[in-house]
Design a protein around this motif. Structure first.
Motif, short mmCIF file in Angstrom:
data_model
loop_
_atom_site.label_atom_id
_atom_site.label_comp_id
_atom_site.label_asym_id
_atom_site.label_seq_id
_atom_site.Cartn_x
_atom_site.Cartn_y
_atom_site.Cartn_z
N ASP A 490 0.85 -1.18 0.00
CA ASP A 490 0.00 0.00 0.00
C ASP A 490 0.89 1.23 0.00
O ASP A 490 1.83 1.33 0.79
CB ASP A 490 -0.89 0.05 1.25
CG ASP A 490 -2.02 -0.97 1.22
OD1 ASP A 490 -2.31 -1.50 0.14
OD2 ASP A 490 -2.59 -1.23 2.30
N THR A 497 -4.31 7.73 4.20
CA THR A 497 -5.04 7.41 2.98
C THR A 497 -4.19 6.55 2.06
O THR A 497 -3.02 6.87 1.81
CB THR A 497 -5.45 8.70 2.23
OG1 THR A 497 -6.28 9.48 3.08
CG2 THR A 497 -6.20 8.37 0.95
N ALA A 500 -2.44 4.27 -3.61
CA ALA A 500 -2.25 3.25 -4.64
C ALA A 500 -1.88 1.94 -3.98
O ALA A 500 -1.36 1.90 -2.86
CB ALA A 500 -1.15 3.67 -5.62
N VAL A 501 -2.17 0.86 -4.69
CA VAL A 501 -1.74 -0.48 -4.29
C VAL A 501 -0.75 -0.96 -5.34
O VAL A 501 -1.01 -0.86 -6.55
CB VAL A 501 -2.93 -1.44 -4.18
CG1 VAL A 501 -2.44 -2.87 -3.96
CG2 VAL A 501 -3.85 -1.03 -3.04
N HIS A 524 -1.72 0.40 -8.87
CA HIS A 524 -3.16 0.48 -9.10
C HIS A 524 -3.71 1.68 -8.35
O HIS A 524 -3.60 1.75 -7.12
CB HIS A 524 -3.84 -0.80 -8.61
CG HIS A 524 -3.37 -2.05 -9.31
ND1 HIS A 524 -3.96 -2.52 -10.46
CD2 HIS A 524 -2.37 -2.91 -9.01
CE1 HIS A 524 -3.35 -3.62 -10.85
NE2 HIS A 524 -2.37 -3.88 -9.98
N ASN A 525 -4.28 2.61 -9.06
CA ASN A 525 -4.83 3.83 -8.47
C ASN A 525 -6.00 3.48 -7.56
O ASN A 525 -6.92 2.76 -7.94
CB ASN A 525 -5.30 4.75 -9.60
CG ASN A 525 -5.80 6.09 -9.11
OD1 ASN A 525 -5.87 6.35 -7.92
ND2 ASN A 525 -6.16 6.96 -10.04
N ARG A 526 -6.00 4.02 -6.32
CA ARG A 526 -7.08 3.76 -5.37
C ARG A 526 -7.76 5.05 -4.91
O ARG A 526 -8.49 5.06 -3.92
CB ARG A 526 -6.53 3.02 -4.14
CG ARG A 526 -6.16 1.56 -4.41
CD ARG A 526 -7.41 0.74 -4.68
NE ARG A 526 -7.13 -0.67 -4.85
CZ ARG A 526 -6.91 -1.27 -6.03
NH1 ARG A 526 -6.93 -0.55 -7.14
NH2 ARG A 526 -6.67 -2.56 -6.09
N THR A 527 -7.53 6.16 -5.62
CA THR A 527 -8.08 7.44 -5.17
C THR A 527 -9.47 7.73 -5.70
O THR A 527 -10.15 8.62 -5.19
CB THR A 527 -7.15 8.60 -5.59
OG1 THR A 527 -7.12 8.68 -7.03
CG2 THR A 527 -5.74 8.39 -5.07
N GLU A 625 -5.89 4.58 -14.03
CA GLU A 625 -6.19 3.33 -13.33
C GLU A 625 -4.94 2.58 -12.89
O GLU A 625 -4.83 2.19 -11.73
CB GLU A 625 -7.04 2.43 -14.22
CG GLU A 625 -8.43 2.99 -14.50
CD GLU A 625 -9.28 2.04 -15.33
OE1 GLU A 625 -8.78 0.94 -15.68
OE2 GLU A 625 -10.44 2.39 -15.62
N ARG A 626 -3.99 2.35 -13.81
CA ARG A 626 -2.81 1.56 -13.45
C ARG A 626 -1.60 1.99 -14.26
O ARG A 626 -1.71 2.54 -15.35
CB ARG A 626 -3.07 0.06 -13.64
CG ARG A 626 -3.47 -0.34 -15.03
CD ARG A 626 -3.73 -1.84 -15.11
NE ARG A 626 -2.49 -2.57 -15.30
CZ ARG A 626 -2.40 -3.89 -15.16
NH1 ARG A 626 -3.44 -4.60 -14.76
NH2 ARG A 626 -1.25 -4.51 -15.37
#
Length: 655
Positions: A490, A497, A500-501, A524-527, A625-626
């Motif tokens: 993470d 917050t 990204a992962v 991998h975008n997690r926002t 996204e990635r």
């Protein structure tokens, strides 16, 4: 919700970290720094100051007092703060004696207020999860810890390295201060909260340094339920290693790395979250949240500390090596590993200077679930990367880094097949450089590179915007393409917050006359919105496009040079987009080849040797996204010729 007014007692030394933590929580609206208490006035703090904690609490209306003063002052200050009407966060260890522990306990009962003890490791979700991952009852716990400390460590304060100061117990020894978290975590895993839960204690206290307290020690505890805890630690190791708990079950074992919040079972590491203890105390005050480390949970630890306080002075250790800045006990790391695995003490393993029998009698310990035989090598449980049968790199995640370092996993040391080290970590010129890994200076405004942030119109500034890469899992990978690790991380901002992962794979394999590291990472975008990646160059700092995979090499390497297929020299290759690039010197060579994506090369040679593909060379990189990148690094002995570099690139199938 109204911010909780907080005062901090003891603001010089470690107390500065507590002041910064209050400020961090203040930025979220949860806390307010109402004042500070110290024997010396506070410089640069625009808040009330007093040398009298009770008066400061009364004058500021503080609801919480953080106490980060020397241990011998804990009891009187905690009692004063509680009776003045403030909840308390008390730095570890709570007190040097059971008597003083009971004084604070009585004040907690009298006032009905909370006292949380600052064993940060007990805020980790890894501690309660460890038994579940083991999958069977914990029958015994071994603890191994080996750090290195310079001579200056023992002169940092008048009480440093002392058992007593001016007739007052201060107990600044290995077991009671730097490795206090190890002892407390072992007791917590075993459920030994109360003073009465520890029935028997064997102690072996040694000192190599010219101090009155212990710097190398063993302790073996027998709990009321029969569980045995065997602890061996030293501050005289040849290098820093991450301390761990060896959990023994009936048929299997697990390792708990309490500084990293990770548990390893059957070779697979799992990472967990950690809750800040002041944050937890504020939630208790405002919302009634249960305390993670209430005073009563540290009774077992205080019982052990009290026994150490009453024990004879440490014995002089023999067999140490004197270096310019420190003393080293050769082999102490291996002895600590064996002691944790076999539940033995140092003297039972033949430690130089050992007495042959512990200081306090107890019944013999039970056999561990999977003992290491005396003939077996004692190896610290680290993530070692192998190319064929050769150990070529260590994959590190350190628990001693500061927020400004942007803590992250990295490779160091990395070696050639002949053993030459080709990475450098925390060099004096850039203390936030860590071997080889992934670091980015700006991800949605969060600094994952470490150090300063470039501010347009101002220049480099240290900001409270540092992130960290938090491990979720690490497992070994073995296959035709090489051996290594698959990791999940993470990317966490300063407010917790997850931006990204990351999925990361590291593989090592042999190539002609050398070995190659294959490093693949996917963000991998997690926002929920596009992720913005920037370098300092994007903000106007010419040539500073760094960010992405980055390799810091040793600065003192002789004859440094850099070239690509069609250019040579730092000025010519910096910013180029050649598929491969070679950094060479008289002793070693590194051939970098981009195998997924083709970014400009960030290159330094004259100032320091460092190379990495730059994700955001001059303009921000937007990631909806990635983002996936891959690089292969050939690690070779000696200086690569242009012809051999071309041949290796061809072997990697790079144009």
């Amino acid at each position: 919700m109204k911010p909780v007014r907080v005062v901090v007692a003891g603001i010089h030394g470690h107390g500065r970290n507590h002041v910064e933590n209050v400020r961090r929580l203040a930025a979220t609206g949860r806390a307010e720094l109402a004042g500070v208490c110290d024997t010396r006035p506070a410089d640069g703090l625009d808040v009330p100051w007093s040398a009298d904690l009770a008066s400061l609490i009364a004058g500021t209306g503080a609801e919480v007092a953080v106490i980060a003063t020397p241990i011998h002052t804990h009891a009187p200050l905690a009692v004063a703060a509680l009776r003045a009407g403030a909840h308390v966060l008390l730095e570890k260890p709570p007190t040097p004696s059971v008597e003083e522990f009971e004084q604070i306990s009585a004040a907690v009962a009298e006032t009905g207020l909370a006292c949380q003890v600052g064993f940060q490791s007990l805020g980790s979700a890894a501690v309660p999860a460890a038994a579940g991952l083991l999958g069977e009852p914990i029958r015994a716990v071994g603890v191994a810890g080996s750090w290195t400390r310079p001579f200056s460590y023992y002169t940092r304060a008048p009480w440093a390295g002392r058992r007593r100061l001016d007739g007052v117990d201060v107990m600044d020894g290995a077991l009671t201060n730097p490795f206090a978290h190890a002892v407390a975590t072992a007791l917590a895993v075993a459920g030994a909260d109360a003073v009465s839960s520890v029935e028997g204690i064997e102690l072996e206290l040694y000192r190599a340094n010219a101090i009155s307290s212990d710097d190398t020690s063993s302790a073996r505890l027998r709990l009321s339920d029969g569980t045995v805890i065997a602890i061996t630690v030293s501050l005289c190791g040849g290098r820093r290693t991450e301390p761990y708990l060896h959990l023994h079950g009936d048929t299997r074992s697990a390792l708990l790395f309490y500084t990293l919040d990770e548990v390893e079972v059957d070779g697979v590491r799992t990472g967990f979250d950690r809750t800040d203890l002041l944050s937890n105390l504020l939630a208790h005050v405002r919302e009634g949240e249960e305390l993670l480390v209430p005073l009563e949970r540290t009774g077992g630890f205080t019982r052990v500390l009290d026994e150490i306080r009453r024990a004879p002075d440490p014995l002089p250790a023999t067999g140490f090596r004197t270096e310019p800045s420190r003393l080293v006990l050769p082999g102490i790391e291996g002895l600590a590993v064996r002691a944790a695995a076999e539940l033995r003490t140092l003297s039972e393993l033949g430690f130089p200077g050992g007495t042959g029998s512990p200081a306090t009698a107890s019944t013999p310990p039970p056999a561990p679930a999977a003992p290491i035989t005396p003939e077996a090598p004692a190896v610290w449980p680290e993530s070692l990367l192998r190319a064929g049968s050769r150990e070529v790199a260590t994959y590190v995640r350190r628990g001693d880094l500061q927020a400004t370092d942007a803590p992250r996993p990295h490779l160091h040391p990395v070696r050639t097949l002949a053993g030459t080290v080709v990475t450098e970590t925390q060099p004096a010129d850039h203390v936030h450089h860590f071997g080889a890994g992934v670091a980015i200076s700006d991800v949605n405004g969060v600094n994952f590179w470490g150090g300063s942030t470039y501010v347009p119109g101002t220049g480099p500034v240290i900001l409270p915007n540092h992130g960290r890469q938090r491990r979720r899992s690490l497992r070994p990978v073995n296959g035709d393409g090489g051996d290594g690790f698959a990791e999940r991380l993470d990317w966490v901002g300063p407010d917790g917050t997850v931006l990204a992962v990351e999925e990361r794979t590291l593989l090592a394999r042999t190539v002609t006359g050398a070995w190659a590291l294959e490093f693949v990472f996917t963000l991998h975008n997690r926002t929920g919105e596009p992720l913005s990646i920037q370098s300092s160059a994007c903000k106007g700092r010419t040539g500073a496009g760094y960010g992405g995979f980055f390799w810091r090499a040793p600065k003192d390497s002789p004859g440094l040079d850099v070239f690509t297929a069609d250019a040579r020299g730092e000025r010519a290759v910096h910013g180029s987009r050649s598929p491969w690039l070679a950094l060479t010197c008289d002793d070693w060579s590194l051939l970098f080849a981009q195998t997924a994506g083709l970014d400009p090369w960030f290159v330094r040679v004259a100032e320091y040797p460092g190379v990495g593909p730059a994700l955001a060379w001059e303009v921000p990189l937007v990631v909806p996204e990635r983002l996936e990148r891959a690089i292969t690094v050939v690690v070779a002995d000696g200086r690569l010729t242009t012809e051999r570099a071309h041949a290796l690139a061809a072997e990697l199938a790079v144009p």
